[in-house]
Each structure stands twice: as C-alpha cells, then as structure tokens.
Design a protein around this motif. Structure first.
Motif, PDB file in Angstrom:
ATOM      1  N   ARG A  97       0.806  -1.004   0.104  1.00 44.09           N
ATOM      2  CA  ARG A  97       0.056  -0.053   0.050  1.00 44.09           C
ATOM      3  C   ARG A  97       0.831   1.242   0.110  1.00 44.09           C
ATOM      4  O   ARG A  97       0.488   2.212  -0.697  1.00 44.09           O
ATOM      5  CB  ARG A  97      -0.848  -0.019   1.138  1.00 44.09           C
ATOM      6  CG  ARG A  97      -1.547   1.386   1.222  1.00 44.09           C
ATOM      7  CD  ARG A  97      -2.895   1.560   0.317  1.00 44.09           C
ATOM      8  NE  ARG A  97      -3.905   0.166   0.266  1.00 44.09           N
ATOM      9  CZ  ARG A  97      -4.731   0.034   1.057  1.00 44.09           C
ATOM     10  NH1 ARG A  97      -5.195   1.083   1.850  1.00 44.09           N
ATOM     11  NH2 ARG A  97      -5.600  -1.124   1.032  1.00 44.09           N
ATOM     12  N   ALA A  98       1.983   1.321   0.804  1.00 46.41           N
ATOM     13  CA  ALA A  98       2.716   2.466   0.809  1.00 46.41           C
ATOM     14  C   ALA A  98       3.580   2.694  -0.658  1.00 46.41           C
ATOM     15  O   ALA A  98       3.597   3.730  -1.126  1.00 46.41           O
ATOM     16  CB  ALA A  98       3.831   1.931   1.778  1.00 46.41           C
ATOM     17  N   GLU A  99       3.867   1.366  -1.291  1.00 48.01           N
ATOM     18  CA  GLU A  99       4.422   1.742  -2.459  1.00 48.01           C
ATOM     19  C   GLU A  99       3.455   2.270  -3.543  1.00 48.01           C
ATOM     20  O   GLU A  99       3.612   3.049  -4.368  1.00 48.01           O
ATOM     21  CB  GLU A  99       4.960   0.419  -3.133  1.00 48.01           C
ATOM     22  CG  GLU A  99       5.970  -0.309  -2.534  1.00 48.01           C
ATOM     23  CD  GLU A  99       6.451  -1.455  -2.920  1.00 48.01           C
ATOM     24  OE1 GLU A  99       6.019  -1.903  -4.136  1.00 48.01           O
ATOM     25  OE2 GLU A  99       7.515  -2.182  -2.301  1.00 48.01           O
ATOM     26  N   TRP A 100       2.339   1.778  -3.454  1.00 45.34           N
ATOM     27  CA  TRP A 100       1.076   2.388  -4.407  1.00 45.34           C
ATOM     28  C   TRP A 100       0.852   3.647  -4.078  1.00 45.34           C
ATOM     29  O   TRP A 100       0.737   4.660  -4.908  1.00 45.34           O
ATOM     30  CB  TRP A 100      -0.078   1.473  -4.269  1.00 45.34           C
ATOM     31  CG  TRP A 100      -1.263   1.651  -5.106  1.00 45.34           C
ATOM     32  CD1 TRP A 100      -1.291   1.432  -6.235  1.00 45.34           C
ATOM     33  CD2 TRP A 100      -2.530   1.729  -4.796  1.00 45.34           C
ATOM     34  NE1 TRP A 100      -2.536   1.697  -7.048  1.00 45.34           N
ATOM     35  CE2 TRP A 100      -3.395   1.889  -6.041  1.00 45.34           C
ATOM     36  CE3 TRP A 100      -3.218   1.914  -3.540  1.00 45.34           C
ATOM     37  CZ2 TRP A 100      -4.737   1.994  -6.171  1.00 45.34           C
ATOM     38  CZ3 TRP A 100      -4.648   2.201  -3.506  1.00 45.34           C
ATOM     39  CH2 TRP A 100      -5.312   2.293  -4.688  1.00 45.34           C
ATOM     40  N   ALA A 101       0.836   4.353  -2.700  1.00 47.42           N
ATOM     41  CA  ALA A 101       0.580   5.593  -2.519  1.00 47.42           C
ATOM     42  C   ALA A 101       1.722   6.351  -3.025  1.00 47.42           C
ATOM     43  O   ALA A 101       1.430   7.553  -3.450  1.00 47.42           O
ATOM     44  CB  ALA A 101       0.485   5.620  -0.869  1.00 47.42           C
ATOM     45  N   THR A 102       3.061   6.023  -2.902  1.00 48.07           N
ATOM     46  CA  THR A 102       4.042   6.657  -3.331  1.00 48.07           C
ATOM     47  C   THR A 102       3.959   6.989  -4.927  1.00 48.07           C
ATOM     48  O   THR A 102       4.070   8.184  -5.311  1.00 48.07           O
ATOM     49  CB  THR A 102       5.435   5.777  -3.080  1.00 48.07           C
ATOM     50  OG1 THR A 102       5.600   5.779  -1.474  1.00 48.07           O
ATOM     51  CG2 THR A 102       6.787   6.649  -3.505  1.00 48.07           C
ATOM     52  N   ALA A 103       3.751   6.054  -5.643  1.00 45.22           N
ATOM     53  CA  ALA A 103       3.473   5.945  -7.128  1.00 45.22           C
ATOM     54  C   ALA A 103       2.214   7.083  -7.344  1.00 45.22           C
ATOM     55  O   ALA A 103       2.507   7.930  -8.278  1.00 45.22           O
ATOM     56  CB  ALA A 103       3.277   4.659  -7.678  1.00 45.22           C
ATOM     57  N   LYS A 104       1.081   6.904  -6.670  1.00 46.28           N
ATOM     58  CA  LYS A 104       0.116   7.629  -6.797  1.00 46.28           C
ATOM     59  C   LYS A 104       0.511   9.212  -6.496  1.00 46.28           C
ATOM     60  O   LYS A 104       0.003  10.242  -7.282  1.00 46.28           O
ATOM     61  CB  LYS A 104      -1.073   7.405  -5.991  1.00 46.28           C
ATOM     62  CG  LYS A 104      -1.871   6.217  -6.848  1.00 46.28           C
ATOM     63  CD  LYS A 104      -3.313   5.836  -5.918  1.00 46.28           C
ATOM     64  CE  LYS A 104      -4.067   6.858  -6.261  1.00 46.28           C
ATOM     65  NZ  LYS A 104      -5.516   6.484  -5.532  1.00 46.28           N
ATOM     66  N   LEU A 105       1.192   9.345  -5.613  1.00 42.55           N
ATOM     67  CA  LEU A 105       1.689  10.584  -5.163  1.00 42.55           C
ATOM     68  C   LEU A 105       2.403  11.460  -6.399  1.00 42.55           C
ATOM     69  O   LEU A 105       2.328  12.660  -6.604  1.00 42.55           O
ATOM     70  CB  LEU A 105       2.271  10.777  -3.846  1.00 42.55           C
ATOM     71  CG  LEU A 105       2.753  12.055  -3.020  1.00 42.55           C
ATOM     72  CD1 LEU A 105       1.344  12.975  -2.915  1.00 42.55           C
ATOM     73  CD2 LEU A 105       3.162  11.756  -1.767  1.00 42.55           C
ATOM     74  N   ALA A 106       3.413  10.365  -6.644  1.00 42.77           N
ATOM     75  CA  ALA A 106       4.314  11.067  -7.845  1.00 42.77           C
ATOM     76  C   ALA A 106       3.420  11.484  -9.088  1.00 42.77           C
ATOM     77  O   ALA A 106       3.715  12.606  -9.405  1.00 42.77           O
ATOM     78  CB  ALA A 106       5.294   9.889  -8.159  1.00 42.77           C
TER      79      ALA A 106
END
Length: 187
Positions: free
Chosen positions: A118-127
C-alpha cells in the motif's frame, strides 16, 4: 455518489471520447472516484440514452471510428442539481484495515507485506499527482493559479488526493515501524 456525476464533472473540460475519459479518470479523478473502462462505457451509453450527453461519431482513416461525448443542457442541469444536494460523510471501507485489525491473530508477515505494498502504491500515486499538479500550475505559483484559472475544482480535488496519499504514507510508515518493533521484541 453515482459514476454519472463524476462523468458529468469530467466533461466540464469539454468534449471527449470514452478512451479519453478513461485516461482522464486515471489522471484526474482517480483520487476520489474509481471506475473500470467497462463501467465507464456502460454509463456513457446510459447517459446518452437519458439525454444527459450528446454523442457524435468521428470517422478516422487508420483507426476505428470514435464517439465524442459532450454535456447537454440536461446534463449541465443534472450536475448543477447534484452540487446542491447534501453530501454524506465518507465511510472508510478498506480491506487492508480489516487485515491490520486482525494482525494479532493472523500472519504478521503477510499483513506487513500488504502495508508495504500500500505504501508503494501511495508513493506512485503521489508522484503522478505531483506531476499533474506541476502541469496544471505550468510555472505559476499556486496563489496565481487559484486567482486566475478558469476552473479550480479539479485542482482542489487534486490537492485532496495529494493529502490523502501523504496520510496513507505517514500511516503506513507508523504501522510498519510498530509491526517491526513488536516482531523484534518477540524474537
């Protein structure tokens, strides 16, 4: 909220094909509304039949023909009516949080992996959201953009998406730290 209202709001930008709307959903409204392309195309057909959208066929030489959709007066009226309806608070329905709630009786490693994912997904979405923000600002300060832009609604929803993903990351970091600390303490 119905998918219909998200489509109406997306078409405020102007005429678009179903493909363009699907791409636009991923880039612009994915921070507050998700829809599969199949759901979107079914909704476009229903909305056109209901007179909320107009559709025109554009013939293309080397590609399949495409339909372009635009808001009708009835569609604008429906969107206006939606904006004055009272909004209900959003309830969180998140499968990951159920797993975290059951952490103490389940597989901590699997829950930890799900949080990390989930953290990886959030990082990608944030970018992605930050790239979209930079495109919208186009070198202007946020204050200048908000004072001069023709439409500020998409920007404001983008800011909400950014803060949501930032909070997802903050929470995931805390949860991972707690799980790792408890795992080390029990070894």
């Amino acid at each position: 909220m119905a998918l219909r209202n998200a489509v109406l709001a997306a078409l405020l930008e102007g005429e678009a094909s179903g493909y363009d709307l699907a791409k636009g959903f991923d880039a612009s409204v994915a921070n507050f509304w998700m829809a599969t392309p199949q759901q979107l195309y079914r909704e476009l057909d229903r909305m056109t039949a209901a007179g909320l959208l107009a559709a025109r066929l554009v013939e293309q030489e080397r590609r399949p023909n495409k339909r372009l959709y635009s808001l009708t007066a009835a569609g604008r009226d429906a969107l206006r009516a939606f904006t004055v309806e009272p909004s209900k608070p959003t309830a969180i329905r998140d499968e990951l949080l159920v797993k975290v709630s059951a952490l103490d009786s389940g597989d901590a490693a699997a829950v930890r992996a799900a949080i990390a994912e989930r953290a990886e997904w959030a990082t990608a979405k944030l970018a992605r959201y930050e790239r979209l923000r930079a495109r919208l600002l186009d070198g202007r300060t946020e204050d200048d953009f908000l004072a001069d832009a023709g439409r500020v609604g998409p920007y404001l929803t983008l800011l909400r998406g950014i803060s949501f993903e930032q909070e997802n990351l903050r929470w995931a970091e805390l949860a991972l730290k707690v799980i790792d600390g408890r795992t080390r303490a029990h070894v």
